[in-house]
Design an enzyme around this catalytic site. Structure first.
Site, PDB file in Angstrom:
ATOM      1  CG  ASP A  49      89.295  85.973 -85.413  1.00  0.00           C
ATOM      2  OD1 ASP A  49      90.410  85.848 -85.966  1.00  0.00           O
ATOM      3  OD2 ASP A  49      89.034  86.903 -84.624  1.00  0.00           O
TER       4      ASP A  49
ATOM      5  CG  ASP B 229      92.886  92.331 -83.529  1.00  0.00           C
ATOM      6  OD1 ASP B 229      92.850  91.731 -84.614  1.00  0.00           O
ATOM      7  OD2 ASP B 229      92.264  91.953 -82.520  1.00  0.00           O
TER       8      ASP B 229
END
Length: 498
Positions: free
Chosen positions: A291, A352
């Site tokens: 990430d 997200d």
């Protein structure tokens, strides 16, 4: 710079753009609209490319790798490139009074650039995306079904919580392949082998215990980031990307403040990244979610000044792939999209998801739609439908729980529709104990793997994104449209929740 003139009235055209990395907006908008730019610079750093940010101007649209202009009948123009390994392709469409100027600037080595008029923008964009995937050796393995700890436990995750959820999933016959431990198991970014005080064990203990329950172990890492509190920062400042003042470059604003990035042109940093991959593979992790990868692309002073930003990123990603092995499954997130083709198996293609529909204070007032929300995830992931030719797309998790959530049934169903339309990975983060029979039924639906769908039109939409697909239609607006409730989804068979 490549430059073209489109002799068409700008008010008659829509523009389809894709942002720099996973969280950057992808949109389908009237060309004369304003492309939003975050009002805070750190949000540009974290959600866009500070070297080529959104314009913030009416009629000026910036896009990475691809760009399309769409007429009302679905015809138009498509821009694309033939390789993105070491090059950023920076597209801009600028509306004039009676025509549109389109440019493509290459940051890095020259690569083939195409700008073509077409009678079918959808088909042409899909074809050029497929060409790029083939040219870069895209990896598109079978999709996996993943349970991820992040959206329920966040940084408070524990070893026991991971195992408890795995046991409950097994008892309920939920068809997960992978149980992935997310952020929170470590002390600081960079000190990945040091367990946090609350985790209740060590990450290396998890794979064998999950295997006993029939699941593959997954692990989250941010391999290019370094927190200023870490031993890595203290011991190896020479490995860090630097600013013009010679100091370690600080950017972003997570984990309590700014952080730093490894200089992925430095041999020592590359060796460390490679060894990190070997280490976690040695712990038993074959599924890695990596990430905040954009950190390696930040503008700055590098150890090797002859290496451009795209190539520097690719060098770091290659080092991690070399460490974990060619047979490991890598999901990239917060990552430059096209520059990852051929090295990652899956890619987050939107912001997200969150257990709420929208976050107006950030999106509207701060001009930043890269943050977590169901609306932002659908808006961007749906507008990148064609990228399944580059990797397995990851539109992020389903939210099936009713507790600890502000989503209503219509919004939960829209997320499920997104997963079906996008195809690719299937993921959940709900605590299994919070799911009642209805929640488990929705989760089973969301875990059913599907093939990627495609749009039926780019000339109409319910919201500023691609919303009309062959399997169903989304309404991303705050009012009912086309017989679909606000924030809703109607399948082609007419099924919807209101």
């Amino acid at each position: 710079m490549n430059k073209w003139t489109v002799n068409e009235a700008p008010q008659d055209l829509r523009v389809l753009i894709s942002g720099f990395q996973s969280w950057s907006e992808a949109e389908l908008r009237p060309l004369t609209d304003v492309q939003a730019v975050p009002g805070q610079h750190w949000r540009v750093e974290q959600g866009h490319d500070p070297g080529f940010p959104p314009s913030g101007e009416a009629g000026v649209w910036r896009s990475h790798t691809v760009l399309a202009l769409v007429r009302a009948d679905g015809s138009g123009w498509v821009g694309s490139v033939g390789d993105a390994t070491r090059t950023f392709a920076q597209w801009e469409a600028r509306a004039g009074t009676e025509a549109v100027t389109v440019t493509c600037t290459l940051e890095g080595p020259d690569v083939p650039v195409t700008w073509e008029e077409t009678g079918d923008v959808i088909a042409t964009l899909e074809a050029r995306a497929a060409d790029l995937g083939v040219a870069m050796g895209a990896r598109t393995p079978a999709p996996l079904r993943v349970w991820c700890s992040w959206y329920s436990y966040y940084r408070d995750v524990t070893l026991d919580a991971m195992l408890d959820n795995a046991r409950l999933a097994s008892e309920h016959g939920l068809d997960f392949d992978v149980f992935q431990l997310d952020d929170g198991f470590q002390t600081f970014l960079g000190d990945w082998e040091d367990p946090s005080a609350h985790f209740g064990g060590h990450a290396r203990e998890l794979p064998a215990r999950l295997a006993e329950l029939g699941f593959t172990a997954g692990l989250w890492l941010a391999p290019f980031l370094v927190q200023p509190q870490s031993r890595l920062f203290r011991d190896h400042p020479e490995w860090l990307l630097r600013g013009e003042d010679g100091q370690p470059l600080a950017f972003g604003n997570n984990w309590g403040g700014p952080y730093h990035a490894l200089d992925t042109t430095h041999p020592g940093a590359l060796d460390w990244i490679r060894e990190l991959g070997r280490t976690v593979r040695g712990w038993g992790y074959t599924y890695l979610k990596i990430d905040f990868l954009y950190g390696a692309t930040q503008p700055g002073v590098r150890h090797d000044p002859t290496v451009g930003r795209a190539e520097a990123y690719r060098m770091g990603l290659q080092a991690f792939r070399d460490g974990v092995g060619d047979d490991a499954f890598i999901l990239a997130c917060g990552a430059p999209l096209a520059q990852s083709i051929g090295l990652v198996d899956a890619m987050r293609t939107g912001p997200d998801v969150a257990p709420l529909w929208d976050e107006d204070s950030r999106r509207v007032w701060l001009g930043d739609a890269t943050g977590p929300s169901a609306r932002n995830a659908l808006h961007t992931a749906l507008s990148r439908w064609y990228q399944h030719a580059w990797y397995q797309p990851d539109p992020d998790v389903a939210i099936c729980r009713r507790e600890l959530s502000l989503l209503n049934a219509t919004e939960r169903d829209a997320i499920a529709g997104m997963l079906d339309v996008i195809g690719g990975l299937r993921a959940s983060s709900d605590p299994i104990s919070l799911l009642d029979e209805e929640g488990r039924a929705l989760l089973r639906q969301c875990l059913t793997v599907s093939t990627p769908d495609r749009p039926v039109t780019l000339a109409a939409s319910h919201g500023d994104a691609v919303t009309h697909f062959t399997r169903g239609t989304f309404n991303l607006t705050d009012r009912a449209e086309g017989g679909i409730p606000a924030h809703g989804y109607r399948s082609a068979q007419g099924k919807e929740q209101a």
